[in-house]
Design a protein around this motif. Structure first.
Motif, PDB file in Angstrom:
ATOM      1  N   UNK A 127      21.631  16.381  21.196  1.00  0.00           N
ATOM      2  CA  UNK A 127      20.961  15.088  21.271  1.00  0.00           C
ATOM      3  C   UNK A 127      20.433  14.619  19.921  1.00  0.00           C
ATOM      4  N   UNK A 128      19.955  15.547  19.087  1.00  0.00           N
ATOM      5  CA  UNK A 128      19.454  15.169  17.772  1.00  0.00           C
ATOM      6  C   UNK A 128      20.536  14.573  16.896  1.00  0.00           C
ATOM      7  N   UNK A 129      21.729  15.180  16.943  1.00  0.00           N
ATOM      8  CA  UNK A 129      22.854  14.647  16.173  1.00  0.00           C
ATOM      9  C   UNK A 129      23.230  13.258  16.680  1.00  0.00           C
ATOM     10  N   UNK A 130      23.241  13.086  17.983  1.00  0.00           N
ATOM     11  CA  UNK A 130      23.601  11.789  18.545  1.00  0.00           C
ATOM     12  C   UNK A 130      22.585  10.716  18.173  1.00  0.00           C
ATOM     13  N   UNK A 131      21.312  11.084  18.133  1.00  0.00           N
ATOM     14  CA  UNK A 131      20.281  10.126  17.711  1.00  0.00           C
ATOM     15  C   UNK A 131      20.490   9.722  16.253  1.00  0.00           C
ATOM     16  N   UNK A 132      20.800  10.696  15.408  1.00  0.00           N
ATOM     17  CA  UNK A 132      21.044  10.396  13.992  1.00  0.00           C
ATOM     18  C   UNK A 132      22.261   9.492  13.814  1.00  0.00           C
ATOM     19  N   UNK A 133      23.279   9.701  14.650  1.00  0.00           N
ATOM     20  CA  UNK A 133      24.500   8.900  14.574  1.00  0.00           C
ATOM     21  C   UNK A 133      24.304   7.499  15.153  1.00  0.00           C
ATOM     22  N   UNK A 134      23.322   7.384  16.042  1.00  0.00           N
ATOM     23  CA  UNK A 134      23.092   6.116  16.714  1.00  0.00           C
ATOM     24  C   UNK A 134      23.969   5.895  17.933  1.00  0.00           C
ATOM     25  N   UNK A 135      24.601   6.975  18.415  1.00  0.00           N
ATOM     26  CA  UNK A 135      25.469   6.843  19.595  1.00  0.00           C
ATOM     27  C   UNK A 135      25.884   8.232  20.067  1.00  0.00           C
ATOM     28  N   UNK A 136      26.308   8.293  21.323  1.00  0.00           N
ATOM     29  CA  UNK A 136      26.825   9.540  21.874  1.00  0.00           C
ATOM     30  C   UNK A 136      27.047   9.429  23.363  1.00  0.00           C
ATOM     31  N   UNK A 137      27.875  10.341  23.868  1.00  0.00           N
ATOM     32  CA  UNK A 137      28.158  10.390  25.298  1.00  0.00           C
ATOM     33  C   UNK A 137      28.068  11.841  25.760  1.00  0.00           C
ATOM     34  N   UNK A 138      27.380  12.044  26.883  1.00  0.00           N
ATOM     35  CA  UNK A 138      27.284  13.363  27.509  1.00  0.00           C
ATOM     36  C   UNK A 138      27.829  13.256  28.921  1.00  0.00           C
ATOM     37  N   UNK A 172      18.007   8.338  31.465  1.00  0.00           N
ATOM     38  CA  UNK A 172      16.819   7.481  31.439  1.00  0.00           C
ATOM     39  C   UNK A 172      16.120   7.547  30.092  1.00  0.00           C
ATOM     40  N   UNK A 173      15.973   8.745  29.546  1.00  0.00           N
ATOM     41  CA  UNK A 173      15.212   8.928  28.308  1.00  0.00           C
ATOM     42  C   UNK A 173      15.906   8.320  27.094  1.00  0.00           C
ATOM     43  N   UNK A 174      17.231   8.243  27.111  1.00  0.00           N
ATOM     44  CA  UNK A 174      17.959   7.813  25.911  1.00  0.00           C
ATOM     45  C   UNK A 174      18.792   6.547  26.122  1.00  0.00           C
ATOM     46  N   UNK A 175      18.493   5.803  27.180  1.00  0.00           N
ATOM     47  CA  UNK A 175      19.268   4.599  27.471  1.00  0.00           C
ATOM     48  C   UNK A 175      19.136   3.557  26.367  1.00  0.00           C
ATOM     49  N   UNK A 176      18.025   3.560  25.661  1.00  0.00           N
ATOM     50  CA  UNK A 176      17.823   2.592  24.576  1.00  0.00           C
ATOM     51  C   UNK A 176      18.303   3.102  23.222  1.00  0.00           C
ATOM     52  N   UNK A 177      18.906   4.299  23.206  1.00  0.00           N
ATOM     53  CA  UNK A 177      19.380   4.901  21.959  1.00  0.00           C
ATOM     54  C   UNK A 177      20.907   4.927  21.876  1.00  0.00           C
ATOM     55  N   UNK A 178      21.559   4.163  22.732  1.00  0.00           N
ATOM     56  CA  UNK A 178      23.022   4.091  22.739  1.00  0.00           C
ATOM     57  C   UNK A 178      23.655   5.446  23.072  1.00  0.00           C
TER      58      UNK A 178
END
Length: 259
Positions: A127-138, A172-178
């Protein structure tokens, strides 16, 4: 629908066999570099070698997903090579047969460590890497056992129920973080695990029991790994960009037609 993942890096846990193997192969065929994480070195290496022999991109990484430090080290190794973590597929899991009386503390802990903690460890690492990238899918693999009661699957159902609710929480927690997070819930799928289970428990009656198990699905057959993989790819693609926090049954009608 032409789904492509060119230039993207996908991590698939338990990618050395069964559903995970099909997921790896379909992502690779769609242009992704696939990082295969598996506890079975021989199986994981073989899948990686096979996709490379076809001119596709992939790498094997030995990993016990229940070991948080080991998971972090593998994710660090992947990103240190200049790769983002675009997609994480939490497929690794183990099974257990038994009701609450038949489930020892050792059994319960073993299922929890792989099926629950393993999913947590990988999402925690990614999740930290995805936040830094500004996007991700799990994308997590849950089960029909997440939603309906199945006889003699106490510990397994516990673990897959946790996967379902962890999925919703992360979405829910990361819906605003793409960052999107979904799960799928397969019913019985014909994998080498099923064949091994029948051989060990019903020697000489494998064909008969396979037919019996197949008929427990309203559609009259088990699913195929490639069918599950196709749904995984869609939910991880840009075409599914409006979908998050959702569980998708892929079950031949098992949930809706049995409840």
């Amino acid at each position: 629908m032409n789904i492509r993942f060119d230039g993207q890096t996908v991590i698939v846990t338990g990618g050395g066999s069964g559903i995970g193997k099909s997921i790896v192969e379909q992502f690779a065929e769609s242009g992704a570099h696939v990082c295969i994480l598996d506890f079975d070195r021989e199986a994981g290496k073989k899948v990686a070698e096979n996709i490379k022999s076809e001119g596709l991109s992939g790498s094997f990484h030995f990993c016990d997903v229940s070991d948080q430090q080991q998971v972090k080290e593998v994710f660090t190794e992947i990103t240190s090579r200049g790769r983002d973590i675009d997609i994480l597929v939490n497929n690794a899991g183990i099974a257990h047969v038994g009701n609450v009386q038949d489930t020892s503390e050792e059994d319960f802990d073993r299922i929890y460590d792989v099926n629950v903690k393993g999913v947590y460890n990988c999402m925690h690492a990614a999740i930290g890497y995805m936040l830094d990238q500004g996007a991700g899918v799990i994308l997590n693999l849950a089960s029909v056992a997440s939603s309906v009661g199945i006889e003699d699957r106490f510990a397994y159902s516990m673990s897959k129920g946790a996967v379902l609710t962890m999925t919703r929480s992360v979405a829910k927690d990361y819906v605003n973080d793409n960052i999107r997070c979904n799960c799928i819930s397969p019913a019985r799928v014909h994998t080498p695990f099923v064949d091994g289970f029948l051989k060990d428990n019903y020697p000489g009656r494998e064909d008969e029991m396979f037919e019996e198990l197949s008929k427990t699905q309203p559609i009259g057959r088990m699913g195929q790994p490639d069918e599950v993989a196709a749904l995984v790819l869609y939910l991880c693609s840009d075409q599914a960009g409006f979908i998050t926090g959702t569980d998708y049954p892929i079950d031949g009608g098992f949930i809706r037609l049995n409840t």
